[in-house]
Design a protein around this motif. Structure first.
Motif, mmCIF file in Angstrom:
data_model
loop_
_atom_site.group_PDB
_atom_site.id
_atom_site.type_symbol
_atom_site.label_atom_id
_atom_site.label_comp_id
_atom_site.label_asym_id
_atom_site.label_seq_id
_atom_site.Cartn_x
_atom_site.Cartn_y
_atom_site.Cartn_z
ATOM 1 N N PRO A 256 0.845 -1.193 0.000
ATOM 2 C CA PRO A 256 0.000 0.000 0.000
ATOM 3 C C PRO A 256 0.882 1.245 0.000
ATOM 4 C CG PRO A 256 0.166 -0.892 2.214
ATOM 5 C CD PRO A 256 0.962 -1.814 1.330
ATOM 6 N N LEU A 257 0.381 2.358 -0.524
ATOM 7 C CA LEU A 257 1.129 3.614 -0.413
ATOM 8 C C LEU A 257 1.238 4.001 1.052
ATOM 9 C CD1 LEU A 257 -0.242 5.934 -3.256
ATOM 10 C CD2 LEU A 257 1.702 4.357 -3.299
ATOM 11 N N THR A 258 2.305 4.670 1.396
ATOM 12 C CA THR A 258 2.386 5.208 2.759
ATOM 13 C C THR A 258 1.407 6.375 2.854
ATOM 14 O OG1 THR A 258 4.071 6.831 2.166
ATOM 15 C CG2 THR A 258 4.854 4.678 2.914
ATOM 16 N N ALA A 260 2.009 9.353 3.626
ATOM 17 C CA ALA A 260 2.585 10.548 2.999
ATOM 18 C C ALA A 260 2.479 10.472 1.480
ATOM 19 C CB ALA A 260 4.050 10.692 3.427
ATOM 20 N N GLN A 261 2.709 9.309 0.926
ATOM 21 C CA GLN A 261 2.569 9.156 -0.527
ATOM 22 C C GLN A 261 1.137 9.434 -0.959
ATOM 23 O OE1 GLN A 261 4.181 5.142 -0.678
ATOM 24 N NE2 GLN A 261 5.753 5.759 -2.165
ATOM 25 N N ARG A 262 0.189 8.928 -0.169
ATOM 26 C CA ARG A 262 -1.227 9.139 -0.517
ATOM 27 C C ARG A 262 -1.592 10.613 -0.492
ATOM 28 N NH1 ARG A 262 -4.427 6.597 3.436
ATOM 29 N NH2 ARG A 262 -2.616 5.382 4.086
ATOM 30 N N VAL A 286 15.648 10.254 0.570
ATOM 31 C CA VAL A 286 15.963 9.090 -0.254
ATOM 32 C C VAL A 286 15.186 7.877 0.243
ATOM 33 C CG1 VAL A 286 18.222 9.680 -1.150
ATOM 34 C CG2 VAL A 286 18.035 8.838 1.167
ATOM 35 N N GLY A 287 14.617 7.137 -0.695
ATOM 36 C CA GLY A 287 13.893 5.923 -0.336
ATOM 37 C C GLY A 287 12.468 6.156 0.114
ATOM 38 N N SER A 288 12.006 7.401 0.057
ATOM 39 C CA SER A 288 10.654 7.672 0.545
ATOM 40 C C SER A 288 9.594 7.256 -0.479
ATOM 41 C CB SER A 288 10.497 9.149 0.909
ATOM 42 O OG SER A 288 10.733 9.960 -0.219
ATOM 43 N N ILE A 547 19.912 5.811 -7.955
ATOM 44 C CA ILE A 547 20.074 4.433 -8.427
ATOM 45 C C ILE A 547 19.371 3.469 -7.472
ATOM 46 C CG2 ILE A 547 21.766 2.591 -8.737
ATOM 47 C CD1 ILE A 547 21.901 4.498 -10.955
ATOM 48 N N ASN A 548 18.702 2.510 -8.029
ATOM 49 C CA ASN A 548 17.928 1.587 -7.196
ATOM 50 C C ASN A 548 18.313 0.141 -7.477
ATOM 51 O OD1 ASN A 548 15.986 0.820 -5.348
ATOM 52 N ND2 ASN A 548 14.344 0.751 -6.880
ATOM 53 N N VAL A 549 19.183 -0.399 -6.649
ATOM 54 C CA VAL A 549 19.525 -1.820 -6.745
ATOM 55 C C VAL A 549 19.275 -2.432 -5.365
ATOM 56 C CG1 VAL A 549 21.346 -3.506 -7.252
ATOM 57 C CG2 VAL A 549 21.257 -1.365 -8.529
#
Ligand code: ADP
Ligand code: MG
Length: 689
Positions: A256-258, A260-262, A286-288, A547-549
């Motif tokens: 689900p979106l957090t 804050a994202q919603r 970063v990462g939010s 970058i997302n690994v």
């Protein structure tokens, strides 16, 4: 002679030097004067040998002792000598200077100045500079400028040209009124330019820098406020109602979106449907999870039959976004028909992409700023999302629109900025904040260590690789630069990669990545790292943004003391993105207590805002030039954190100007008007964020 006079008219500058200067983008005397020193060399008082600190440049007053020892390996002549004072002994090594064994007299006292190194309990200087005491005393306390150079140019020559330019060049009228100078405690531009190059003392330098930073902030804020006025009334020609696509996508996402994202998604949706064009910044650590929010907005655009563009600061990132989108299309059946557009594509590939964009065959264009260049004609561009890079002026938006209407703009940033600064710097944008990280993340474990800890770190890295995880190692430099005194002691990507290959078990894939590589090579390496064909990636800060690994679990940063904490925090954000426990190893190249203390702030907090402001408190004025907190704003000299007070002053000054004389019609503002018009012309694309 004025600012537009070509440099070749300076005495001592011939065609050869002119070519060298052109390489540094210096064509006119004005360009030359605007090439500020990158730092200053100070000749501190000599210290006792026992007080020498490895990793620092020091001077000692010591006598030559013992018998010199000579060696030759290949073309290299090595001369080892010893020097001592009452407190200890120092080893000196000289390369290709055989005559020194005669000129340095046994028992004679000299000043040796250089980078201190240690080998066990021994203290060493390699290739120190040698002075007599009298010579050295003349230099102590002075600040000697050092410039960004190119092969064939020396600091000494630059200093000579600079002095000449300063004495001969007519700089033009001061653009600020006496009142503005006084209210803000500023020296004149003329003085500032002189003193930034040749400060008599540290106080001079602070004043000169303050004035130049003020100018930079002032013109930025002025242009931004003007942009804001023009942008506020832009009518929304792309009213985008919600469709089932976004709802279905959210239902299918495995998480689900957090909250804050919603909230932020709600703000964006409401903008897109409102009477005015969107111009919004989404700020989130970063990462939010900013990407999902951007994808939702792009999806809504595509679902309404329009085109969207997603612009990243580097090709590597653009490609990664492109792959993420393709995966979303496969997994969730999204209606995107994406195309990639980056500078390194060949002419044929580009032409093909342009065609698809112009015909409307594609509804999502992902790329670097190649995608906002003139050749690209969109069929129906309704939304531009930029990741950590640009904001747009009104003219640029109009240009993007081509024959259509101006698009919505969504800017995403992970630059941690306290609210008060954000309001000044992003005054032209509406601000949304994602102030919550997705749950179920394991907190990253950090350690701050010195170089002696490396063997343990390598063992640890080998262990993680064996478990199937991947590792980043960051170095501050691309290649070794033995000519710069500080440079020789900084780790560099090229040599470090070799070293690490030797230190890790055979079979571990170690590869290097840096900004000077060809774009195609960078791309391949990043893809290989994403696909786990590479275990350890040794790189410069090109991996800093985005970058997302998720499989990468270790971030090791060499010479961590050279980076601002906010930047280190960004780097840390490259790990801890998946289900595995992640680790950060910050290696400090010097053992000064303040340095370690500063780095330890990273241990105690995971909050970018907090880290940036704590860093500020601890940093002394000595760091004026050394560390930049954030590469995110393209100010040449100003730093939004350490120069926050000047930023506020400049903001107030712009407010007063706009209140009293918004169109700069008054005679007293004529010079300022000319200056700002010139600045506006020079800001080709509206400042990066
Ligand atoms: P950033 O804000 O740094 O751009 P990203 O958008 O790249 O962060 O997201 C980081 C990671 O978190 C991605 O792997 C993404 O899939 C994941 N993610 C995003 N939102 C959520 C969420 N609400 N719950 C769990 N994971 C999420
Ligand atoms: Mg991102």
């Amino acid at each position: 002679m004025d600012k537009n006079t070509p440099v070749i008219e300076l005495k001592g500058v011939g065609e050869k030097t002119q070519t060298l200067l052109t390489k540094l983008n210096i064509k006119t005397v004005g360009d030359l004067l605007a090439s500020w020193p990158r730092d200053y060399e100070t000749y501190g008082e000599p210290v006792e040998i026992r007080c020498l600190v490895p990793g620092e440049i020091c001077a000692v007053h010591a006598a030559v002792t013992g018998i010199p020892n000579e060696k030759r390996t290949g073309r290299l002549h090595i001369l080892n000598m010893k020097a001592a004072d009452e407190t200890g002994e120092l080893h000196l090594t000289f390369f290709n200077l055989p005559f020194l064994k005669k000129t340095l007299k046994r028992g004679g006292f000299y000043i040796f100045r250089g980078m201190v190194q240690s080998r066990g309990t021994e203290k060493i200087m390699e290739q120190p500079k040698i002075f007599s005491l009298e010579e050295y005393q003349k230099l102590t306390g002075r600040l000697i400028p050092r410039y960004s150079l190119t092969k064939g140019l020396t600091d000494h020559a630059m200093q000579k040209y600079m002095r000449q330019a300063l004495s001969l060049c007519e700089l033009g009228a001061e653009h600020f009124s006496g009142q503005v100078l006084q209210e803000n405690g500023l020296i004149t531009e003329r003085e500032a330019v002189e003193k930034i190059h040749f400060p008599n003392d540290y106080g001079d330098l602070v004043k000169a820098r303050r004035r130049l930073v003020f100018d930079e902030f002032f013109s930025f804020l002025f242009l931004m406020r003007k942009n804001k006025e023009a942008g506020e009334r832009l009518e929304n020609h792309y009213r985008l109602p919600e469709t089932a696509d976004t709802v279905r996508f959210l239902e299918r996402l495995p998480f689900p979106l957090t909250g804050a994202q919603r909230k932020v998604w709600e703000e964006i949706r409401s903008d897109l449907g409102s009477p005015y064009c969107m111009n919004r910044l989404v700020q989130g650590d970063v990462g939010s999870g900013k990407t999902i929010v951007a994808v939702l907005a792009l999806l809504m655009t595509a679902a309404n039959g329009y085109q969207g563009a997603l612009m990243a600061p580097t090709e590597v990132l653009a490609i990664q976004h492109y792959e993420t989108i393709q995966e979303f299309v496969r997994k969730y059946g999204l209606i995107f028909r994406p195309v990639l557009l980056v500078g390194s594509m060949n002419a044929k590939e580009k032409k093909e992409a342009y065609g698809k964009i112009a015909s409307g065959e594609v509804n999502l264009v992902i790329g670097t700023h190649a995608l906002i260049q003139e050749k690209v004609q969109y069929r129906s561009l309704a939304l531009v999302v930029t990741d950590e890079q640009h904001r747009f002026g009104v003219r640029q938006r109009e240009h993007l629109a081509g024959k259509g209407e101006v698009p919505h703009i969504l800017v995403m940033s992970a630059t941690p900025i306290p609210r008060t600064l954000a309001i000044i710097l992003y005054g032209d944008l509406h601000i949304s904040v994602i102030d919550e990280l997705p749950a179920r993340r394991l907190p990253i474990k950090n350690c701050v260590v010195n170089t002696a800890w490396r063997p343990k770190a390598y063992k640890f890295i080998a262990g993680e690789v064996k478990k199937g995880r991947q590792v980043y190692v960051i170095c501050p430099q691309v290649e070794g630069d033995p000519e710069s005194e500080g440079g020789a002691s900084l780790e560099n990507v090229v040599d470090y990669t070799e070293k690490l290959r030797g230190a890790l078990p055979p079979g571990v894939q170690v590869t290097c990545l840096h900004g000077r590589m060809r774009p195609a090579d960078k791309k391949r390496i990043m893809e290989d790292f994403s696909a786990h064909a590479i275990d350890v990636l040794v790189s410069t800060t090109v991996v800093e943004v985005g970058i997302n690994v998720p499989n990468a679990t270790v971030m090791m940063v060499e010479n961590a003391e050279r980076f601002g904490l906010a930047q280190l925090h960004q780097l840390r954000g490259r790990v801890g993105r998946g289900e595995y426990q992640s680790y950060c190893i910050f290696v400090s190249g010097n053992e000064k207590e303040e340095t370690m203390e500063r780095l330890k702030i990273l241990n105690s907090s995971n909050d970018g805002f907090h880290i940036a402001s704590e860093d500020l408190k601890l940093r002394g004025p000595g760091d004026l030039f050394g560390i930049r907190q954030s590469g995110a704003f393209s100010f040449r000299m100003g730093d939004i954190y350490s120069d926050a007070p000047v930023l506020k002053l400049a903001s107030d000054a712009v407010d007063r100007l706009l209140a009293g004389d918004p169109d700069l019609k008054k005679a007293e503002n004529a010079d300022l008007g000319r200056y700002l018009a010139e600045e506006a012309r020079n800001s080709v694309d509206f400042r990066s964020i």
